[in-house]
Design a protein around this motif. Structure first.
Motif, PDB file in Angstrom:
ATOM      1  N   UNK A  49      81.851  28.416  38.227  1.00  0.00           N
ATOM      2  CA  UNK A  49      80.812  27.961  37.213  1.00  0.00           C
ATOM      3  C   UNK A  49      80.623  29.094  35.984  1.00  0.00           C
ATOM      4  N   UNK A  50      80.977  30.030  36.238  1.00  0.00           N
ATOM      5  CA  UNK A  50      80.933  31.079  35.186  1.00  0.00           C
ATOM      6  C   UNK A  50      82.435  30.911  34.199  1.00  0.00           C
ATOM      7  N   UNK A  51      83.422  30.396  35.007  1.00  0.00           N
ATOM      8  CA  UNK A  51      84.756  30.228  34.445  1.00  0.00           C
ATOM      9  C   UNK A  51      84.346  28.954  33.523  1.00  0.00           C
TER      10      UNK A  51
ATOM     11  N   UNK B 226      84.513  26.026  28.713  1.00  0.00           N
ATOM     12  CA  UNK B 226      84.101  25.060  28.006  1.00  0.00           C
ATOM     13  C   UNK B 226      83.364  25.078  26.885  1.00  0.00           C
ATOM     14  N   UNK B 227      82.513  26.256  27.033  1.00  0.00           N
ATOM     15  CA  UNK B 227      81.390  26.418  26.019  1.00  0.00           C
ATOM     16  C   UNK B 227      81.828  27.877  25.049  1.00  0.00           C
ATOM     17  N   UNK B 228      81.996  28.875  25.566  1.00  0.00           N
ATOM     18  CA  UNK B 228      82.151  30.242  25.099  1.00  0.00           C
ATOM     19  C   UNK B 228      83.522  30.252  24.176  1.00  0.00           C
ATOM     20  N   UNK B 229      84.643  29.793  24.695  1.00  0.00           N
ATOM     21  CA  UNK B 229      85.837  29.829  24.286  1.00  0.00           C
ATOM     22  C   UNK B 229      86.051  29.023  23.038  1.00  0.00           C
ATOM     23  N   UNK B 230      85.021  27.793  22.744  1.00  0.00           N
ATOM     24  CA  UNK B 230      85.123  26.753  21.976  1.00  0.00           C
ATOM     25  C   UNK B 230      84.254  27.219  20.796  1.00  0.00           C
ATOM     26  N   UNK B 231      82.905  28.014  21.054  1.00  0.00           N
ATOM     27  CA  UNK B 231      82.102  28.265  20.237  1.00  0.00           C
ATOM     28  C   UNK B 231      81.805  29.803  20.293  1.00  0.00           C
ATOM     29  N   UNK B 232      82.400  30.791  19.307  1.00  0.00           N
ATOM     30  CA  UNK B 232      82.083  31.918  19.297  1.00  0.00           C
ATOM     31  C   UNK B 232      80.918  32.517  19.085  1.00  0.00           C
TER      32      UNK B 232
ATOM     33  N   UNK C  42      78.349  31.090  20.855  1.00  0.00           N
ATOM     34  CA  UNK C  42      77.665  30.746  21.891  1.00  0.00           C
ATOM     35  C   UNK C  42      77.263  32.199  22.845  1.00  0.00           C
ATOM     36  N   UNK C  43      76.052  32.296  23.396  1.00  0.00           N
ATOM     37  CA  UNK C  43      75.939  33.698  24.081  1.00  0.00           C
ATOM     38  C   UNK C  43      76.934  33.609  25.110  1.00  0.00           C
ATOM     39  N   UNK C  44      77.303  34.723  25.494  1.00  0.00           N
ATOM     40  CA  UNK C  44      78.357  35.316  26.441  1.00  0.00           C
ATOM     41  C   UNK C  44      77.555  35.082  27.924  1.00  0.00           C
ATOM     42  N   UNK C  45      77.029  34.165  28.319  1.00  0.00           N
ATOM     43  CA  UNK C  45      76.438  34.033  29.752  1.00  0.00           C
ATOM     44  C   UNK C  45      77.345  34.200  30.857  1.00  0.00           C
TER      45      UNK C  45
ATOM     46  N   UNK D 245      74.234  26.932  31.832  1.00  0.00           N
ATOM     47  CA  UNK D 245      75.398  27.303  31.173  1.00  0.00           C
ATOM     48  C   UNK D 245      75.471  25.995  30.171  1.00  0.00           C
ATOM     49  N   UNK D 246      74.673  24.976  30.011  1.00  0.00           N
ATOM     50  CA  UNK D 246      74.884  23.762  29.170  1.00  0.00           C
ATOM     51  C   UNK D 246      76.172  23.448  29.037  1.00  0.00           C
ATOM     52  N   UNK D 247      76.851  22.988  30.360  1.00  0.00           N
ATOM     53  CA  UNK D 247      78.005  22.627  30.454  1.00  0.00           C
ATOM     54  C   UNK D 247      78.318  21.166  29.981  1.00  0.00           C
ATOM     55  N   UNK D 248      79.225  21.184  29.177  1.00  0.00           N
ATOM     56  CA  UNK D 248      79.607  19.603  28.598  1.00  0.00           C
ATOM     57  C   UNK D 248      80.388  18.858  29.812  1.00  0.00           C
ATOM     58  N   UNK D 249      79.911  18.794  30.773  1.00  0.00           N
ATOM     59  CA  UNK D 249      80.849  18.286  31.899  1.00  0.00           C
ATOM     60  C   UNK D 249      80.164  17.393  32.670  1.00  0.00           C
TER      61      UNK D 249
END
Lengths: 411, 411
Positions: free
Chosen positions: B84-86, B91-97, B99-102, B139-143
């Motif tokens: 889930x962290x991966x 899907x979130x942090x790598x795309x939006x700098x 975004x908090x690094x949860x 994690x507000x995952x867009x999946x």
């Protein structure tokens, strides 16, 4: 008056280690797979049958345990008697014009099982084997046991295997007339006399599905049965034959248990499902599994093998040397009612006859939690027996018909 | 202080009608066959999980029902959290700098099942589904749910099916990395809301074989399993999908019962054999079989379908209209302890809450001899529920962690 044409024979029970389940022809009783059994000693369990032919008899008649058993037209009983008469005519009378025409006489037949029906042991196998054996002596048929097995098979499929002692295969055959679906002896009882058996008679409140109707429902509805028939049984027949010839109890035990399990698996895969084993049956399996595990964990071998027919009773096969330990284990979990344990082979001697329960004993390091301890009566009887011989001809003094051709009153 | 990064979700139990039994990859939890289940209403049975990420946390921690559940290295729990962290990072942090690094924070997780473990209901499916659902919100995952099912599958295989409501297929997939072994929704709960379920909680003295070890023993030793996998399940998946889309209860019932039977058949075909059903389970089957027979004999349809997972509990699926009759039948054979019957859907009203046993009733012309009547306690609880929805996001007021990030004490 002494009867002129009479013969008496006894025949044994057999318990399959590769199970028969499914017919490809229900009239001729042709099976969907070959099977293999151990014949049990008729000193302990047997059917005895006297057949007499007399021109004065007005119809074929049969008594089972002293009670009339009607010979209905087209019944399996009628088929067997008719086939035996036909064989008499063809192999004796047609060849020797002087031979008495016994095939034209009616017969009176009296049959007796020395074990109670309530024991839940299939009596049809020993019964039809004794019937056919007594008629073959009455008719002085010049045929071998495999030929007779073709006829007893039509009375009850597994009866064909009771025509031999020792270890017996019922070859399924391929012909549509059934002429190659017969029993052969894999090895005589003298080959492996150490093969003993402990029959655990399990109480059952519920009357189960008869094997005749059950197996046909499995044929019609189980998706797994065809795979068993085509891909599993042929290899097991080969391996089991080899195990018996080699007196390899490890392989014998492994295949016996696997095939019992698989027979009950296809019964369960039937619609609606068929259950023959109950919680007591399951507990006995758990004991035998743990007993073997303990031995094998310590570098040893399989020490016992369970098998279940179409009912909750267990039959535990084991080398004679292990039998006392096994009986002690069973008694420890399933205390016996005083006097119910028939120590026919003298495992526990005179002390055992007085109070068998004091011989209950769980092996060291045995995981006792594998099963609960049951109340007295869960196993309502234990019969210790062993591999035995095929049908025996008995003397007239053991005949079951009186001078009038009616069943004797048995003490 | 109010937590910044927290989410709470609940997830339902599911009970398969085409059974999952066997893994082709034990680490990734890839099954040997596809399966299909009905999601049960989480108003009655659910796992609820709160996940919180906080840079101040020093390690990932988890509490189950208020007790620490250690997250061991390489455990299924650790795999799910790591995955889930991966997914958060990818899907979130790598795309939006911005975004908090949860994904770099440790998490505290508290999970709670509203049904007792003693009920014998598998809590791992709802538990891992709730875990994954709560983390996906945190994690507000867009999946989509199928993507999440890939991860919950690695916690507990059947957990992937609890990511959806209604009727759910777990497609076994063919890829070795498991990326196509996921759940899809066959139909939502709104499609067939009349699908009700009666869970019969059966007492069991003996601790059974765990499904994890049991299914691998079946894979390794059952000669019948491969046939089931290759030749039986694919066709059943198609037919069951069709039955659900058509709301064809006859076909649904027939396949559900056949597949439950076959799952237990391959368990029995295992060495040593695995038994999950006991005499009480068998008696419930006999009641349902007779209940259906009676209906069909009179030109009617199947009215109920039983299914058993890896334990003695029955789940009876039936159209809502039949449920009162079914519950009455079960109660007639299995009297309930006062107060143990939870009439959550109001079958018997206020009177039922007082004394449910007076509602025990056997249908007319029912063959009462199909099963014995049991003592109070043989079925130690009945839960009436129905098809339900997938995971729900809950508000913070339902969160299970207190300000310190430790589990709240639940009333």
């Amino acid at each position: 008056m002494s009867p002129n044409y009479q013969a008496t024979a006894s025949a044994p029970v057999n318990i399959a280690v590769i199970k028969y389940w499914g017919k490809r022809d229900t009239k001729l009783i042709l099976p969907t797979n070959s099977s293999l059994s151990v014949t049990l000693d008729q000193d302990h369990l047997r059917s005895t049958t006297t057949s007499r032919a007399d021109p004065k008899f007005t119809q074929d008649r049969l008594w089972l345990n002293g009670k009339v058993d009607e010979i209905k037209p087209d019944s399996r009983l009628e088929t067997c008697i008719t086939e035996m008469k036909r064989l008499r005519k063809k192999t004796v009378e047609d060849k020797d014009p002087k031979a008495p025409k016994l095939s034209t006489y009616h017969v009176h037949i009296a049959s007796y099982n020395n074990f109670p029906t309530a024991a839940g042991l299939a009596s049809s196998a020993s019964g039809f084997a004794a019937l056919v054996a007594s008629l073959s002596h009455l008719y002085e048929l010049p045929v071998d046991a495999s030929t007779l097995s073709l006829i007893s098979r039509q009375g009850s499929g597994s009866a064909c295997r009771s025509l031999f002692g020792g270890f017996v295969a019922w070859q399924m055959g391929t012909k549509s007339d059934g002429s190659d679906s017969l029993a052969i002896q894999v090895a005589p009882e003298s080959h492996w006399p150490e093969m003993h058996a402990l029959i655990c008679v399990v109480s059952d409140d519920k009357k189960g599905t008869s094997s005749t109707s059950g197996m046909q429902r499995t044929v019609e509805t189980s998706p797994l049965l065809q795979h068993r028939i085509k891909n599993v049984v042929p290899e097991r027949m080969e391996k089991m034959t080899r195990a018996i010839k080699d007196k390899d109890f490890d392989s014998f035990a492994k295949i016996t248990m696997a095939d019992s399990n698989q027979f009950h698996a296809v019964a369960l895969d039937t619609e609606p499902p068929i259950f023959y084993m109950n919680d007591v049956s399951r507990a006995i399996i758990a004991l035998i599994v743990e007993y073997n595990r303990l031995s094998r964990e310590n570098g040893g071998r399989y020490k016992a093998a369970y098998t279940y027919d179409a009912g909750p009773n267990a039959v535990v096969y084991a080398p004679e040397a292990n039998m006392k330990e096994i009986a002690s284990l069973i008694i420890a979990y399933f205390p016996q009612k005083a006097g119910d344990f028939k120590d026919v082979l003298g495992l526990f001697g005179a002390e055992g006859a007085k109070d068998i329960n004091k011989f209950g004993k769980v092996p060291n390091r045995f995981n006792e939690a594998v099963a609960q301890r049951f109340e007295v009566g869960a196993i309502k009887g234990l019969i210790h027996t062993k591999v035995g011989d095929g049908p025996r001809r008995l003397g007239d003094e053991e005949g079951l018909l009186n001078a009038e051709g009616l069943p004797k009153t048995l003490a």
